[in-house]
Write a protein that holds these residues in place. Sequence first.
Motif, PDB file in Angstrom:
ATOM      1  N   ALA A 125       0.827  -1.203   0.000  1.00 31.64           N
ATOM      2  CA  ALA A 125       0.000   0.000   0.000  1.00 31.64           C
ATOM      3  C   ALA A 125       0.863   1.255   0.000  1.00 31.64           C
ATOM      4  O   ALA A 125       0.556   2.233  -0.688  1.00 31.64           O
ATOM      5  CB  ALA A 125      -0.927  -0.009   1.212  1.00 31.64           C
ATOM      6  N   ARG A 126       1.954   1.244   0.753  1.00 29.71           N
ATOM      7  CA  ARG A 126       2.853   2.399   0.784  1.00 29.71           C
ATOM      8  C   ARG A 126       3.505   2.615  -0.583  1.00 29.71           C
ATOM      9  O   ARG A 126       3.540   3.745  -1.094  1.00 29.71           O
ATOM     10  CB  ARG A 126       3.927   2.209   1.846  1.00 29.71           C
ATOM     11  N   GLN A 127       3.996   1.549  -1.176  1.00 32.89           N
ATOM     12  CA  GLN A 127       4.658   1.663  -2.476  1.00 32.89           C
ATOM     13  C   GLN A 127       3.685   2.143  -3.551  1.00 32.89           C
ATOM     14  O   GLN A 127       4.013   3.010  -4.367  1.00 32.89           O
ATOM     15  CB  GLN A 127       5.273   0.316  -2.876  1.00 32.89           C
ATOM     16  N   THR A 128       2.468   1.585  -3.538  1.00 37.52           N
ATOM     17  CA  THR A 128       1.474   1.965  -4.543  1.00 37.52           C
ATOM     18  C   THR A 128       1.053   3.420  -4.368  1.00 37.52           C
ATOM     19  O   THR A 128       0.973   4.183  -5.337  1.00 37.52           O
ATOM     20  CB  THR A 128       0.242   1.056  -4.444  1.00 37.52           C
ATOM     21  N   GLY A 129       0.788   3.810  -3.122  1.00 38.50           N
ATOM     22  CA  GLY A 129       0.391   5.185  -2.863  1.00 38.50           C
ATOM     23  C   GLY A 129       1.458   6.180  -3.254  1.00 38.50           C
ATOM     24  O   GLY A 129       1.177   7.205  -3.881  1.00 38.50           O
ATOM     25  N   GLN A 130       2.697   5.891  -2.894  1.00 37.78           N
ATOM     26  CA  GLN A 130       3.779   6.801  -3.224  1.00 37.78           C
ATOM     27  C   GLN A 130       3.995   6.899  -4.732  1.00 37.78           C
ATOM     28  O   GLN A 130       4.343   7.961  -5.249  1.00 37.78           O
ATOM     29  CB  GLN A 130       5.064   6.345  -2.520  1.00 37.78           C
ATOM     30  N   ALA A 131       3.754   5.801  -5.452  1.00 38.72           N
ATOM     31  CA  ALA A 131       3.875   5.832  -6.910  1.00 38.72           C
ATOM     32  C   ALA A 131       2.801   6.734  -7.527  1.00 38.72           C
ATOM     33  O   ALA A 131       3.071   7.498  -8.459  1.00 38.72           O
ATOM     34  CB  ALA A 131       3.771   4.416  -7.477  1.00 38.72           C
ATOM     35  N   ILE A 132       1.571   6.654  -7.004  1.00 34.52           N
ATOM     36  CA  ILE A 132       0.479   7.507  -7.495  1.00 34.52           C
ATOM     37  C   ILE A 132       0.797   8.972  -7.210  1.00 34.52           C
ATOM     38  O   ILE A 132       0.597   9.848  -8.065  1.00 34.52           O
ATOM     39  CB  ILE A 132      -0.846   7.108  -6.834  1.00 34.52           C
ATOM     40  N   LEU A 133       1.309   9.255  -6.020  1.00 33.10           N
ATOM     41  CA  LEU A 133       1.631  10.631  -5.650  1.00 33.10           C
ATOM     42  C   LEU A 133       2.778  11.175  -6.489  1.00 33.10           C
ATOM     43  O   LEU A 133       2.769  12.344  -6.887  1.00 33.10           O
ATOM     44  CB  LEU A 133       1.979  10.696  -4.160  1.00 33.10           C
ATOM     45  N   SER A 134       3.763  10.355  -6.766  1.00 32.11           N
ATOM     46  CA  SER A 134       4.881  10.789  -7.610  1.00 32.11           C
ATOM     47  C   SER A 134       4.404  11.137  -9.010  1.00 32.11           C
ATOM     48  O   SER A 134       4.838  12.129  -9.609  1.00 32.11           O
ATOM     49  CB  SER A 134       5.951   9.690  -7.683  1.00 32.11           C
ATOM     50  N   GLN A 135       3.479  10.329  -9.540  1.00 30.33           N
ATOM     51  CA  GLN A 135       2.935  10.609 -10.866  1.00 30.33           C
ATOM     52  C   GLN A 135       2.106  11.895 -10.840  1.00 30.33           C
ATOM     53  O   GLN A 135       2.142  12.696 -11.784  1.00 30.33           O
ATOM     54  CB  GLN A 135       2.072   9.444 -11.334  1.00 30.33           C
ATOM     55  N   ALA A 136       1.376  12.110  -9.763  1.00 29.97           N
ATOM     56  CA  ALA A 136       0.570  13.325  -9.643  1.00 29.97           C
ATOM     57  C   ALA A 136       1.458  14.561  -9.618  1.00 29.97           C
ATOM     58  O   ALA A 136       1.111  15.605 -10.194  1.00 29.97           O
ATOM     59  CB  ALA A 136      -0.291  13.262  -8.386  1.00 29.97           C
ATOM     60  N   GLN A 137       2.600  14.471  -8.959  1.00 29.18           N
ATOM     61  CA  GLN A 137       3.509  15.609  -8.913  1.00 29.18           C
ATOM     62  C   GLN A 137       4.164  15.847 -10.263  1.00 29.18           C
ATOM     63  O   GLN A 137       4.551  16.971 -10.583  1.00 29.18           O
ATOM     64  CB  GLN A 137       4.550  15.392  -7.825  1.00 29.18           C
ATOM     65  N   SER A 138       4.257  14.819 -11.062  1.00 25.45           N
ATOM     66  CA  SER A 138       4.754  14.973 -12.428  1.00 25.45           C
ATOM     67  C   SER A 138       3.691  15.610 -13.319  1.00 25.45           C
ATOM     68  O   SER A 138       3.986  16.473 -14.152  1.00 25.45           O
ATOM     69  CB  SER A 138       5.166  13.612 -12.992  1.00 25.45           C
ATOM     70  N   ASP A 139       2.428  15.195 -13.122  1.00 23.67           N
ATOM     71  CA  ASP A 139       1.341  15.688 -13.960  1.00 23.67           C
ATOM     72  C   ASP A 139       0.824  17.055 -13.545  1.00 23.67           C
ATOM     73  O   ASP A 139       0.397  17.853 -14.390  1.00 23.67           O
ATOM     74  CB  ASP A 139       0.168  14.696 -13.934  1.00 23.67           C
ATOM     75  N   TYR A 140       0.826  17.335 -12.234  1.00 20.93           N
ATOM     76  CA  TYR A 140       0.173  18.549 -11.722  1.00 20.93           C
ATOM     77  C   TYR A 140       1.144  19.455 -10.977  1.00 20.93           C
ATOM     78  O   TYR A 140       0.737  20.254 -10.151  1.00 20.93           O
ATOM     79  CB  TYR A 140      -0.989  18.186 -10.810  1.00 20.93           C
ATOM     80  N   GLY A 141       2.434  19.360 -11.300  1.00 14.68           N
ATOM     81  CA  GLY A 141       3.404  20.226 -10.680  1.00 14.68           C
ATOM     82  C   GLY A 141       3.962  19.615  -9.409  1.00 14.68           C
ATOM     83  O   GLY A 141       3.259  18.907  -8.692  1.00 14.68           O
ATOM     84  N   PRO A 142       5.225  19.894  -9.123  1.00 17.71           N
ATOM     85  CA  PRO A 142       5.847  19.302  -7.930  1.00 17.71           C
ATOM     86  C   PRO A 142       5.311  19.895  -6.653  1.00 17.71           C
ATOM     87  O   PRO A 142       4.893  21.056  -6.606  1.00 17.71           O
ATOM     88  CB  PRO A 142       7.338  19.659  -8.141  1.00 17.71           C
ATOM     89  N   ALA A 143       5.306  19.092  -5.612  1.00 17.68           N
ATOM     90  CA  ALA A 143       4.902  19.580  -4.292  1.00 17.68           C
ATOM     91  C   ALA A 143       5.855  20.703  -3.884  1.00 17.68           C
ATOM     92  O   ALA A 143       7.059  20.649  -4.142  1.00 17.68           O
ATOM     93  CB  ALA A 143       4.958  18.445  -3.283  1.00 17.68           C
ATOM     94  N   SER A 144       5.290  21.728  -3.279  1.00 19.24           N
ATOM     95  CA  SER A 144       6.062  22.906  -2.814  1.00 19.24           C
ATOM     96  C   SER A 144       6.671  23.682  -3.978  1.00 19.24           C
ATOM     97  O   SER A 144       7.550  24.505  -3.775  1.00 19.24           O
ATOM     98  CB  SER A 144       7.164  22.491  -1.830  1.00 19.24           C
ATOM     99  N   GLY A 145       6.195  23.435  -5.179  1.00 14.91           N
ATOM    100  CA  GLY A 145       6.656  24.202  -6.320  1.00 14.91           C
ATOM    101  C   GLY A 145       5.748  25.407  -6.551  1.00 14.91           C
ATOM    102  O   GLY A 145       4.825  25.669  -5.789  1.00 14.91           O
ATOM    103  N   ALA A 146       5.990  26.133  -7.609  1.00 17.31           N
ATOM    104  CA  ALA A 146       5.177  27.299  -7.926  1.00 17.31           C
ATOM    105  C   ALA A 146       3.781  26.835  -8.348  1.00 17.31           C
ATOM    106  O   ALA A 146       3.648  25.994  -9.243  1.00 17.31           O
ATOM    107  CB  ALA A 146       5.809  28.096  -9.039  1.00 17.31           C
ATOM    108  N   PRO A 147       2.726  27.350  -7.710  1.00 20.86           N
ATOM    109  CA  PRO A 147       1.364  26.931  -8.062  1.00 20.86           C
ATOM    110  C   PRO A 147       1.067  27.227  -9.535  1.00 20.86           C
ATOM    111  O   PRO A 147       1.440  28.268 -10.062  1.00 20.86           O
ATOM    112  CB  PRO A 147       0.470  27.775  -7.140  1.00 20.86           C
ATOM    113  N   GLY A 148       0.409  26.311 -10.205  1.00 21.53           N
ATOM    114  CA  GLY A 148       0.031  26.502 -11.598  1.00 21.53           C
ATOM    115  C   GLY A 148      -1.267  25.781 -11.870  1.00 21.53           C
ATOM    116  O   GLY A 148      -1.646  24.858 -11.144  1.00 21.53           O
ATOM    117  N   LEU A 149      -1.954  26.184 -12.914  1.00 23.42           N
ATOM    118  CA  LEU A 149      -3.240  25.589 -13.267  1.00 23.42           C
ATOM    119  C   LEU A 149      -3.030  24.433 -14.222  1.00 23.42           C
ATOM    120  O   LEU A 149      -2.314  24.557 -15.215  1.00 23.42           O
ATOM    121  CB  LEU A 149      -4.146  26.661 -13.898  1.00 23.42           C
ATOM    122  N   TYR A 150      -3.688  23.271 -13.948  1.00 24.65           N
ATOM    123  CA  TYR A 150      -3.528  22.083 -14.791  1.00 24.65           C
ATOM    124  C   TYR A 150      -4.893  21.532 -15.154  1.00 24.65           C
ATOM    125  O   TYR A 150      -5.790  21.496 -14.335  1.00 24.65           O
ATOM    126  CB  TYR A 150      -2.723  21.002 -14.040  1.00 24.65           C
TER     127      TYR A 150
END
Length: 209
Positions: free
Chosen positions: A184-209
């Motif tokens: 569950a940890r590995q799967t969740g972290q993989a989804i979150l990593s992909q989200a940060q690739s698709d919707y901007g990195p965490a703690s990065g400059a906010p942007g609209l996607y």
Amino acid sequence: MADLRAHDLQMNIQVREARTEQLLESLQSGALDVAIMALPSGVPGLFEQELFADRFLLAGSAKRLAQVNAGQPHVSPKDLQADQLMLLEDGHCLTDQALAVCGVARTSAGINMGAGSLATLSHLVAAGFGLTLMPELAAASECGAAKGLCVQRFSTPEPQRRIGLVRRASTNGGGCFADLAQVARQTGQAILSQAQSDYGPASGAPGLY
């Protein structure tokens, strides 16, 4: 589920999706062995193992988000007004989390808590009926299903919730429980990593996607 099968874990898996209070009752009664939910559970006699942090994104139509962003470089949850919010119906923990993050009282006038599911909520805000807080875990699936749904990151510090595995404290935490937590940890972290690739990195400059 696919990752569990890929790991060939030797366990009989039966899945139940329910509100947090129902999951907790089932854990206490023994009807469920384990649950994955937002922490803390607040229930004595249960053991909680944190898996990862799930950040909240601001979701709505492009027009709605543009209105919120007008005149300010960074948007925080506290900038949102009660009458701008559309949330799940009362009883969903996601609603409680969103209200707490935004600093809005449940009794505040104008809050729309009429959606019965995250899918319905996503379609409503995509159509311009309001704004909502979208868990990063769900961003990809909801944006793919609701045409016109856009998301953006909040300014730092980004609001988040803790996701964990919960079981009865009297249960041995080894064996299948340890295996399930790892997957569950590995799967969740993989989804979150992909989200940060698709919707901007965490703690990065906010942007609209």
